[in-house]
Design a protein around this motif. Structure first.
Motif, mmCIF file in Angstrom:
data_model
loop_
_atom_site.group_PDB
_atom_site.id
_atom_site.type_symbol
_atom_site.label_atom_id
_atom_site.label_comp_id
_atom_site.label_asym_id
_atom_site.label_seq_id
_atom_site.Cartn_x
_atom_site.Cartn_y
_atom_site.Cartn_z
ATOM 1 N N ASP A 117 -2.557 -4.560 0.298
ATOM 2 C CA ASP A 117 -2.902 -5.713 0.977
ATOM 3 C C ASP A 117 -4.012 -5.254 2.154
ATOM 4 N N ASN A 118 -3.620 -4.158 2.766
ATOM 5 C CA ASN A 118 -4.594 -3.452 3.894
ATOM 6 C C ASN A 118 -5.735 -3.263 3.378
ATOM 7 N N MET A 119 -5.771 -2.567 2.158
ATOM 8 C CA MET A 119 -7.194 -2.472 1.469
ATOM 9 C C MET A 119 -8.017 -3.408 1.299
ATOM 10 N N LYS A 120 -7.367 -4.400 0.676
ATOM 11 C CA LYS A 120 -8.049 -5.759 0.261
ATOM 12 C C LYS A 120 -8.450 -6.647 1.652
ATOM 13 N N GLN A 121 -7.748 -6.522 2.478
ATOM 14 C CA GLN A 121 -7.983 -7.393 3.773
ATOM 15 C C GLN A 121 -9.398 -6.464 4.439
ATOM 16 N N ASN A 122 -9.570 -4.979 4.269
ATOM 17 C CA ASN A 122 -10.813 -4.356 4.674
ATOM 18 C C ASN A 122 -11.859 -4.131 3.904
ATOM 19 N N GLY A 123 -11.761 -4.896 2.654
ATOM 20 C CA GLY A 123 -12.868 -4.621 1.649
ATOM 21 C C GLY A 123 -12.815 -3.508 0.722
ATOM 22 N N GLY A 124 -11.514 -2.917 0.820
ATOM 23 C CA GLY A 124 -11.467 -1.409 0.057
ATOM 24 C C GLY A 124 -10.741 -2.033 -1.590
ATOM 25 N N PHE A 125 -10.987 -1.035 -2.392
ATOM 26 C CA PHE A 125 -10.770 -1.019 -3.763
ATOM 27 C C PHE A 125 -10.635 0.163 -4.216
ATOM 28 N N ILE A 126 -9.895 0.495 -5.380
ATOM 29 C CA ILE A 126 -9.738 1.733 -6.264
ATOM 30 C C ILE A 126 -10.812 1.524 -7.277
ATOM 31 N N PRO A 127 -11.762 2.560 -7.396
ATOM 32 C CA PRO A 127 -12.551 2.332 -8.527
ATOM 33 C C PRO A 127 -11.823 2.197 -10.046
ATOM 34 N N GLY A 128 -12.253 1.151 -10.717
ATOM 35 C CA GLY A 128 -11.820 0.934 -11.848
ATOM 36 C C GLY A 128 -10.477 0.181 -11.972
ATOM 37 N N ILE A 129 -10.175 -0.196 -10.861
ATOM 38 C CA ILE A 129 -8.599 -0.987 -10.836
ATOM 39 C C ILE A 129 -8.950 -2.218 -10.005
ATOM 40 N N ARG A 130 -8.571 -3.106 -10.418
ATOM 41 C CA ARG A 130 -8.461 -4.608 -9.750
ATOM 42 C C ARG A 130 -7.782 -4.696 -8.571
ATOM 43 N N PRO A 131 -8.179 -5.322 -7.438
ATOM 44 C CA PRO A 131 -7.570 -5.564 -6.222
ATOM 45 C C PRO A 131 -6.191 -6.744 -6.645
ATOM 46 N N GLY A 132 -5.185 -6.280 -5.729
ATOM 47 C CA GLY A 132 -4.094 -7.123 -6.093
ATOM 48 C C GLY A 132 -3.042 -6.619 -6.755
ATOM 49 N N LYS A 133 -2.332 -7.310 -7.681
ATOM 50 C CA LYS A 133 -1.202 -6.614 -8.435
ATOM 51 C C LYS A 133 -1.539 -5.378 -9.196
ATOM 52 N N ALA A 134 -2.780 -5.194 -9.717
ATOM 53 C CA ALA A 134 -3.157 -4.160 -10.681
ATOM 54 C C ALA A 134 -3.196 -2.912 -9.794
ATOM 55 N N THR A 135 -3.556 -3.272 -8.327
ATOM 56 C CA THR A 135 -3.824 -1.957 -7.448
ATOM 57 C C THR A 135 -2.345 -1.546 -7.004
ATOM 58 N N VAL A 136 -1.352 -2.510 -6.934
ATOM 59 C CA VAL A 136 -0.007 -2.413 -6.453
ATOM 60 C C VAL A 136 0.688 -1.491 -7.661
ATOM 61 N N GLU A 137 0.543 -1.930 -9.012
ATOM 62 C CA GLU A 137 1.238 -1.180 -10.117
ATOM 63 C C GLU A 137 0.600 -0.021 -10.238
ATOM 64 N N TYR A 138 -0.809 0.272 -9.921
ATOM 65 C CA TYR A 138 -1.383 1.812 -10.238
ATOM 66 C C TYR A 138 -0.749 2.870 -9.170
ATOM 67 N N LEU A 139 -0.691 2.252 -7.765
ATOM 68 C CA LEU A 139 -0.226 3.168 -6.862
ATOM 69 C C LEU A 139 1.178 3.336 -7.117
ATOM 70 N N GLN A 140 2.109 2.416 -7.566
ATOM 71 C CA GLN A 140 3.414 2.564 -7.824
ATOM 72 C C GLN A 140 3.703 3.774 -9.076
ATOM 73 N N LYS A 141 2.661 3.469 -9.992
ATOM 74 C CA LYS A 141 2.862 4.481 -11.121
ATOM 75 C C LYS A 141 2.448 6.035 -10.518
ATOM 76 N N VAL A 142 1.413 5.967 -9.795
ATOM 77 C CA VAL A 142 1.239 7.333 -9.305
ATOM 78 C C VAL A 142 2.043 8.001 -8.391
ATOM 79 N N MET A 143 2.637 6.945 -7.721
ATOM 80 C CA MET A 143 3.556 7.504 -6.504
ATOM 81 C C MET A 143 4.983 8.056 -7.512
ATOM 82 N N ASN A 144 5.245 7.408 -8.519
ATOM 83 C CA ASN A 144 6.410 7.557 -9.393
ATOM 84 C C ASN A 144 6.478 9.162 -10.137
#
Length: 427
Positions: free
Chosen positions: A337-364
């Motif tokens: 949400d912080n990234m989305k509010q500041n206009g940030g995104f992970i290259p190749g990953i859609r903002p929102g739910k896809a970003t959350v799932e990607y970060l959770q997967k990497v963190m796991n």
């Protein structure tokens, strides 16, 4: 060598030199207090209670630098403060009012710190009653109300003083005060461990090759701790360009540093506390009871086959608490949400739910590596002790804390030096 050069440069700066000296003096006060005995304790009975039973009191002695075993005024060390801090952190997530305070900045944090102090005193008082009336009742010279009250008040006051000492280091010294007090207690145990090892070597119980192999092993563990503690996965983040008036903002690339060992040493402490609980109960029900005998055999780091059962449960609990504490301290949705509010995104990953799932997967994935690392460091001393016969109580948890605190203190020292260099440049 790099660490020594940093300290040498810092010593030449008057302000930092004063901070270093102040920190050292506070640690000296801590060590002096660690040798002042609590009144009303029979030392002979106390020595019998502690003879050969390192497993039961390992957690307490770890934080107190051996003060718990000698029942000094700092016997409880800052464990009540650590417990209070963990409780407040968990309540911050569950209680909306505390969550709002945490988001209010400096004033909110001051209020939470104040609550932590109050809870620390309460927990220290309760723990002091449990230690004096329950665990060490046999060692009390007199069990009348006044004698017990004096012991309880002295132990509680010792913890409160250590909490104040840590805060003084935070304000006027270098590093985290509470962490440095734990660090000082751990390092203080090192000379006695070396002396014991040397005595066993002279008595022929340990061979020269065994000691050399152990030192090489310990060095490898320290290097591994440094690598994992410093290790991180950098997730790239791109900020979109946007025009505000006549100026263009954004367009830069940065990253989110995800630490491999996000939970630090907390999972190890939680696991040890939980595993020590059945052993602690044995001192209340009596060492000769069937319950105490069963626990000593099956769930004690000094029992057989309890040492291996204890190690297996230790690994499972460390893995569990690593994931649990990481989920408490890292919120993928909030980061997204912080990234989305500041206009940030992970290259190749859609903002929102896809970003959350990607970060959770990497963190796991990286949390699994961190959890396995913590578990290995925690049980390696047990494995080495069983196969080499070395009874060296400066174990993996001690190394984790000592190395982690040393790295953190050096980082703060370097930051202080950088700040003063910039200040001189601006002048």
């Amino acid at each position: 060598m790099e660490m020594l050069r940093t300290i040498s440069k810092a010593w030449k700066i008057p302000d930092i030199r004063k901070k270093i000296i102040f920190t050292m003096l506070m640690l000296v006060v801590f060590r002096i207090g660690s040798n002042i005995p609590v009144p009303g304790i029979d030392r002979t009975v106390l020595a019998d209670l502690f003879s050969g039973n390192y497993g039961l009191f390992e957690l307490f002695n770890l934080f107190s630098g051996g003060s718990f075993g000698n029942m000094t005024i700092f016997a409880l060390s800052i464990t009540p403060y650590i417990t209070a801090s963990i409780i407040l952190q968990l309540l911050t997530i569950a209680v909306p009012r505390l969550e709002r305070l945490a988001k209010e900045g400096m004033e909110g944090r001051k209020k939470i710190t104040q609550y932590t102090r109050y809870l620390t005193v309460v927990l220290a008082f309760v723990q002091a009653i449990g230690v004096s009336v329950g665990m060490f009742r046999q060692a009390l010279i007199s069990t009348d109300f006044f004698s017990v009250a004096v012991i309880v008040l002295v132990l509680s006051a010792g913890t409160a003083f250590l909490m104040w000492l840590g805060e003084q280091i935070n304000e006027n010294g270098i590093g985290n005060g509470i962490s440095l007090i734990i660090f000082g207690g751990i390092i203080a145990r090192l000379p006695s461990a070396i002396q014991t090892t040397w005595a066993r070597f002279q008595a022929g119980e340990l061979g020269f090759l065994t000691i050399v192999l152990f030192l090489l092993f310990a060095l490898a563990v320290i290097v591994g701790i440094i690598m994992v503690q410093q290790g991180q996965r950098r997730v790239p983040v791109q900020y979109a360009k946007r025009v505000v008036g006549r100026k263009m903002y954004g367009g830069q690339s940065t990253h989110i540093p995800l630490k491999v060992n996000q939970a630090g040493v907390i999972p190890v402490i939680f696991a040890m506390a939980l595993l020590q609980f059945p052993l602690t109960i044995t001192y209340f029900v009596g060492a000769d009871s069937d319950f105490a005998t069963a626990i000593e055999k099956w769930l004690s780091p000094t029992g057989s086959p309890g040492v291996w059962v204890y190690a297996v449960f230790n690994v499972i609990l460390i893995m569990f608490f690593t994931y649990f504490y990481t989920s408490v301290t890292f919120n993928p949705k909030e980061v997204s949400d912080n990234m989305k509010q500041n206009g940030g995104f992970i290259p190749g990953i859609r903002p929102g739910k896809a970003t959350v799932e990607y970060l959770q997967k990497v963190m796991n994935r990286i949390t699994f590596v961190g959890a396995v690392f913590l578990a290995l460091v925690a049980i390696l001393p047990t494995i080495v002790s069983e196969f080499t016969g070395m009874d060296f109580h400066f174990g993996g948890t001690s190394l984790l804390i000592a190395v982690g605190v040393a790295l953190d203190t050096m980082k703060q020292l370097e930051q202080q030096m950088v700040m003063r260099n910039y200040k001189g440049f601006l002048k």
